[in-house]
Design an enzyme around this catalytic site. Structure first.
Site, short mmCIF file in Angstrom:
data_model
loop_
_atom_site.label_atom_id
_atom_site.label_comp_id
_atom_site.label_asym_id
_atom_site.label_seq_id
_atom_site.Cartn_x
_atom_site.Cartn_y
_atom_site.Cartn_z
N ASN A 194 0.92 -1.07 -0.11
CA ASN A 194 0.00 -0.15 -0.15
C ASN A 194 0.80 1.25 0.19
O ASN A 194 1.89 1.18 0.48
CB ASN A 194 -0.92 -0.14 1.12
CG ASN A 194 -2.18 -0.66 1.27
OD1 ASN A 194 -2.49 -1.30 0.24
ND2 ASN A 194 -2.73 -0.68 2.31
N ALA A 227 -1.30 2.05 10.44
CA ALA A 227 -0.62 1.32 9.33
C ALA A 227 -1.23 1.12 8.28
O ALA A 227 -2.73 0.93 8.51
CB ALA A 227 -0.08 0.18 9.92
N PHE A 236 -7.26 4.42 11.81
CA PHE A 236 -7.35 5.54 10.62
C PHE A 236 -8.24 5.23 9.49
O PHE A 236 -8.41 4.00 9.19
CB PHE A 236 -5.88 5.84 10.22
CG PHE A 236 -5.33 6.98 10.88
CD1 PHE A 236 -4.70 6.60 12.50
CD2 PHE A 236 -4.90 8.23 10.50
CE1 PHE A 236 -3.98 7.66 13.14
CE2 PHE A 236 -4.33 9.01 11.18
CZ PHE A 236 -3.92 8.78 12.67
N LYS A 238 -15.37 -1.77 12.87
CA LYS A 238 -14.04 -2.21 13.33
C LYS A 238 -14.30 -2.33 14.99
O LYS A 238 -13.20 -2.23 15.82
CB LYS A 238 -13.19 -1.55 12.95
CG LYS A 238 -12.64 -1.66 11.46
CD LYS A 238 -11.56 -0.84 10.75
CE LYS A 238 -11.49 -1.25 9.24
NZ LYS A 238 -10.28 -2.03 9.10
N1 CTP Z 1 -6.15 -2.05 9.53
C1 CTP Z 1 -5.72 -3.00 10.25
N2 CTP Z 1 -5.71 -4.19 9.52
C2 CTP Z 1 -5.76 -4.59 8.24
C3 CTP Z 1 -6.59 -3.33 7.54
C4 CTP Z 1 -6.73 -2.22 8.12
O1 CTP Z 1 -5.26 -2.88 11.47
N3 CTP Z 1 -5.75 -5.77 7.74
C5 CTP Z 1 -6.68 -0.90 10.23
C6 CTP Z 1 -5.60 0.35 9.49
O2 CTP Z 1 -4.56 0.54 10.20
C7 CTP Z 1 -6.64 1.70 9.66
C8 CTP Z 1 -7.91 0.81 9.82
O3 CTP Z 1 -8.01 -0.31 9.82
O4 CTP Z 1 -6.50 1.99 11.17
C9 CTP Z 1 -8.71 1.24 8.66
O5 CTP Z 1 -7.95 0.84 7.15
P1 CTP Z 1 -8.31 0.79 5.75
O6 CTP Z 1 -7.20 0.48 4.73
O7 CTP Z 1 -8.59 2.29 5.75
O8 CTP Z 1 -9.60 0.12 5.87
P2 CTP Z 1 -10.04 -1.10 5.35
O9 CTP Z 1 -10.56 -1.83 6.23
O10 CTP Z 1 -8.75 -1.94 4.64
O11 CTP Z 1 -10.90 -0.82 4.10
P3 CTP Z 1 -10.83 -0.45 2.70
O12 CTP Z 1 -9.21 -0.55 2.31
O13 CTP Z 1 -11.77 -1.22 2.00
O14 CTP Z 1 -11.23 1.31 2.80
#
Ligand code: CTP
Length: 399
Positions: free
Chosen positions: A211, A275, A324, A342
């Site tokens: 990412n 992250a 985040f 979440k």
């Molecule tokens: N997060 C996490 N573990 C993952 C994915 C996300 O801990 N496997 C956490 C990120 O650190 C952040 C939050 O979840 O605090 C949101 O992450 P984001 O990437 O925006 O959300 P996703 O659930 O991955 O949704 P999408 O990519 O569909 O927007």
């Protein structure tokens, strides 16, 4: 009550009529057990004598940048590292201007430029100087850099004019610095965990999916938490960033490693998940480098959601769980959804389609979505300052 025992204050006195108040401020610090070293600028010596400062502080008074005696004993870098906190009072318009430009042409400005500590400024100047656009701009810069302001006050000035620009009285300055140490002590018992940066998922030994993320906001949050006294652990994916070694840094690559280290480093009082975790990993990683071919189908599977995992396991859930949401569209809705799905207490949302605040920028603008449905916008500023503001709110919440 000697509650400043073992606390080291580097006190910089600049040249202004209110320099005489520094003697009373020093007396208050000493009475409470603090250790003090002072720097007098050349103009400060026109207002108070090094001898009176040395007698009251019972510590060394420094003045010259190029002093053989000082350099062999404690150079400007050592001096800035020695201090727990730096206080500049009175901070004149000239010193404020120099610090805002990053000028380092005397001992005081050089020490401040080299410092990695909390810096407090108590400005003192004529009301017109205080209200001048250049002073305002300079202060704005310093506040952005993370300097803390004490005062000034409104009142009658030494020059006879009336208005804002009077240096804050010693007891109030003492109160601010004392409060800083009290909070530090209180927060020191608190533990914080921060995830930051991207994760990477290997396709084969030389290729991976990832990412976009610089990790800057997460690193700044870890720094702010540490600065405010938290025992801080930072679990970071690959970044180009450096962090003070007082913060426990755990470097990981994949989401699975990040989850494992997160579990190992809990419990904590607060966890900030900043992250950019890769949502997918390769179902079966290729052991050898894949040879070039016309097309390649990758079989991906979903990674575990670290934030959801932690917030839904009561045995490890910190009191405050913060996620985040970096979004390009529909920011509010997506943030609210993530807050609920979440099971976290706050979601900090930002618009990553905006180049000024997006990936790799040193600036950000975020909205905190609280679980009680309230929202709060932290307007455009440096990521370090956004972090300080977030951490102030974390402290309020935990208290
Ligand atoms: N997060 C996490 N573990 C993952 C994915 C996300 O801990 N496997 C956490 C990120 O650190 C952040 C939050 O979840 O605090 C949101 O992450 P984001 O990437 O925006 O959300 P996703 O659930 O991955 O949704 P999408 O990519 O569909 O927007």
């Amino acid at each position: 009550m000697k509650n400043l025992i073992d606390k080291k204050i580097l006190y910089i006195i600049c040249g202004g009529i209110s320099a005489y108040k520094s003697l009373e401020t020093i007396r208050l610090f000493k009475r409470n057990g603090a250790e003090i070293k002072t720097i007098l600028t050349n103009s400060a010596k026109e207002f108070i004598t090094p001898l009176s400062v040395a007698s009251l502080s019972q510590g060394k008074v420094y003045s010259d940048l190029f002093s053989v005696e000082n350099e062999s004993e404690m150079d400007h870098i050592a001096l800035s590292r020695w201090a727990d906190v730096i206080l500049i009072a009175p901070a004149t318009a000239n010193t404020i201007s120099k610090l805002a430009q990053g000028t380092s042409d005397d001992l005081a400005s050089t020490v401040v430029l080299a410092s990695n500590k909390e810096i407090y400024l108590a400005p003192a100047m004529n009301v017109r100087m205080w209200e001048h656009q250049s002073t305002k701009q300079n202060l704005k810069k310093l506040i952005n850099y993370g300097y803390k302001l004490i005062g000034p006050e409104i009142g009658e000035m030494a020059c006879g004019e009336y208005g804002e620009g009077k240096m804050t009285e010693p007891d109030k300055i003492f109160y601010e610095i004392n409060n800083y140490f009290l909070n530090l002590k209180k927060n020191k018992k608190l533990k914080a965990l921060v995830t930051a940066g991207p994760t990477i998922e290997y396709i084969d030994p030389v290729r991976f999916i990832t990412n976009k993320s610089s990790g800057k906001q997460g690193y700044e949050i870890a720094k702010s938490l540490f600065k405010k006294g938290f025992n801080t652990t930072l679990i970071s994916g690959p970044t180009n960033l450096k962090i003070d070694n007082s913060i426990k840094l755990i470097e990981v690559e994949t989401a699975d490693e990040m989850l494992l280290e997160t579990k190992k480093n809990l419990p904590a009082d607060v966890a900030v998940f900043s992250a950019a975790v890769a949502d997918f990993k390769i179902n079966k990683k290729y052991e050898d480098k894949i040879k070039k071919q016309d097309s390649l189908n990758l079989n991906l599977k979903k990674n575990v959601d670290i934030l959801s995992y932690v917030s839904s396991h009561n045995s490890m859930r910190p009191d405050l769980v913060i996620g985040f949401a970096a979004e390009t569209d529909n920011i509010e809705n997506n943030a609210e959804k993530k807050l609920n799905n979440k099971n976290c207490d706050w979601i900090i949302a930002n618009d990553v389609s905006n180049k000024k605040i997006g990936f790799n920028s040193d600036f950000n603008e975020v909205t905190i979505h609280y679980s009680n449905k309230n929202k709060e916008k932290l307007s455009y500023k440096k990521k370090s300052q956004i972090s300080d503001e977030i951490v102030d709110r974390i402290i309020n919440q935990l208290n």
